[in-house]
Write a protein that holds these residues in place. Structure first.
Motif, short mmCIF file in Angstrom:
data_model
loop_
_atom_site.label_atom_id
_atom_site.label_comp_id
_atom_site.label_asym_id
_atom_site.label_seq_id
_atom_site.Cartn_x
_atom_site.Cartn_y
_atom_site.Cartn_z
N GLY A 68 0.84 -1.18 0.00
CA GLY A 68 0.00 0.00 0.00
C GLY A 68 0.87 1.23 0.00
O GLY A 68 0.44 2.31 0.35
N GLY A 69 2.13 1.05 -0.40
CA GLY A 69 3.03 2.18 -0.46
C GLY A 69 3.80 2.42 0.82
O GLY A 69 4.37 3.49 1.00
N MET A 70 3.82 1.43 1.70
CA MET A 70 4.59 1.58 2.94
C MET A 70 5.49 0.37 3.09
O MET A 70 5.03 -0.76 2.93
N VAL B 46 10.52 7.98 6.49
CA VAL B 46 11.02 8.48 5.21
C VAL B 46 9.85 8.72 4.26
O VAL B 46 8.92 7.89 4.20
N LEU B 47 9.88 9.82 3.55
CA LEU B 47 8.91 10.10 2.49
C LEU B 47 9.64 9.98 1.16
O LEU B 47 10.67 10.63 0.95
N TRP B 48 9.08 9.17 0.27
CA TRP B 48 9.76 8.94 -1.01
C TRP B 48 8.69 8.67 -2.06
O TRP B 48 7.59 8.22 -1.74
N SER B 49 9.02 8.92 -3.30
CA SER B 49 8.11 8.63 -4.40
C SER B 49 7.62 7.18 -4.34
O SER B 49 8.43 6.25 -4.26
N ARG B 50 6.32 7.03 -4.40
CA ARG B 50 5.77 5.68 -4.34
C ARG B 50 6.24 4.82 -5.53
O ARG B 50 6.51 3.64 -5.38
N ASP B 51 6.32 5.44 -6.69
CA ASP B 51 6.78 4.70 -7.87
C ASP B 51 8.21 4.20 -7.68
O ASP B 51 8.53 3.05 -8.00
N THR B 64 -3.73 0.96 -5.55
CA THR B 64 -5.09 1.04 -5.05
C THR B 64 -5.20 1.84 -3.77
O THR B 64 -6.09 1.61 -2.97
N GLY B 65 -4.26 2.72 -3.55
CA GLY B 65 -4.38 3.58 -2.38
C GLY B 65 -3.41 3.24 -1.29
O GLY B 65 -2.42 2.54 -1.51
N PRO B 115 -2.27 12.42 3.46
CA PRO B 115 -2.72 12.74 2.09
C PRO B 115 -2.52 11.60 1.08
O PRO B 115 -3.16 11.60 0.03
N ASP B 116 -1.68 10.64 1.40
CA ASP B 116 -1.48 9.49 0.51
C ASP B 116 -2.22 8.25 0.99
O ASP B 116 -1.99 7.16 0.44
N GLY B 117 -3.06 8.42 2.00
CA GLY B 117 -3.86 7.28 2.47
C GLY B 117 -3.19 6.41 3.52
O GLY B 117 -3.74 5.38 3.89
#
Lengths: 145, 145
Positions: A68-70, B46-51, B64-65, B115-117
């Motif tokens: 889920g992006g984490m 850490v915050l990083w580009s999801r891609d 999907t979120g 903001p990114d879920g």
């Protein structure tokens, strides 16, 4: 908001299977009410039913797997420790999603997914110091530049 | 494998937006190469580009979120602090997914999505002691029983 994390909770489809996986990797925790708590420095890694986790958070679960992006990472103290840990994870049933390789920042890292698809990066990063207890300190990038 | 986490990485669609959200909540970090590192106890958030995160991990992103079955929690020291923090998150643009309420374990907690879920639970749990620096200790459930 204080700058800290108290719990990282992994939603799993089978608590016993997930617990066995982490135990095979050497983690030791406590299970109470179908929830497993592993002390991990100043926080706890928690294994809990994914359905209950989603319901508790008040969200609907797209049910599309573990990403889920984490992601989580564990930094280790040497290149060889990366290889050892990736091998141990494979033996415990993890899927290697990224074989260990040189990284753009001058380190060495690989990634695996646990039985529920949660991704761990295992990294040796000489630029990020680790304390005796494994605590990581973010370096001062301005000073290093 | 040592029982610790070095990094928790949140894949985001817009690093600047995500950074602004956490800064509004009081977090302070360092940005380097479109990556933001926040020291959080003995680990880094850490915050990083999801891609880039998905590519780096060698996985395909279902896109999907924010929910892939992994959530974060911050335990605070009082019920009122839960309400304060939920309000601050709302002001910063978070979506409240679970309004603060009594919990089955005798605490009080609510959840919001960034903001990114990515889901954070904010909890007051009198059964899980916090140190002066906010470090959480998993209690001995057998002793308590």
């Amino acid at each position: 908001m204080e700058q800290r994390i108290s719990l990282v909770t992994l939603g799993v489809t089978d608590v016993a299977r997930a617990k066995a996986f982490y135990e095979q990797l050497g983690w030791r925790g406590q299970e109470v009410e179908e929830t497993v708590f592993f002390q991990a420095g100043g926080l706890a890694l928690v294994l809990w039913s994914r359905d209950k986790l989603a319901a508790d958070a008040g969200i609907s679960d797209p049910g599309t797997g573990g990403f889920g992006g984490m992601t989580l990472a564990q930094n280790v103290r040497s290149r060889s420790e990366v290889d050892e840990l990736m091998a141990a994870a494979t033996n415990a049933g993890a899927e290697v999603t990224q074989p260990a390789r040189e990284t753009f920042y001058g380190g060495y890292a690989g990634c695996f997914a646990d039985p529920d698809g949660h991704v761990w990066e295992i990294a040796w990063n000489p630029g990020f110091p680790l304390g005796p207890d494994g605590a990581l300190t973010v370096p001062d990038f301005n000073a290093a530049a």
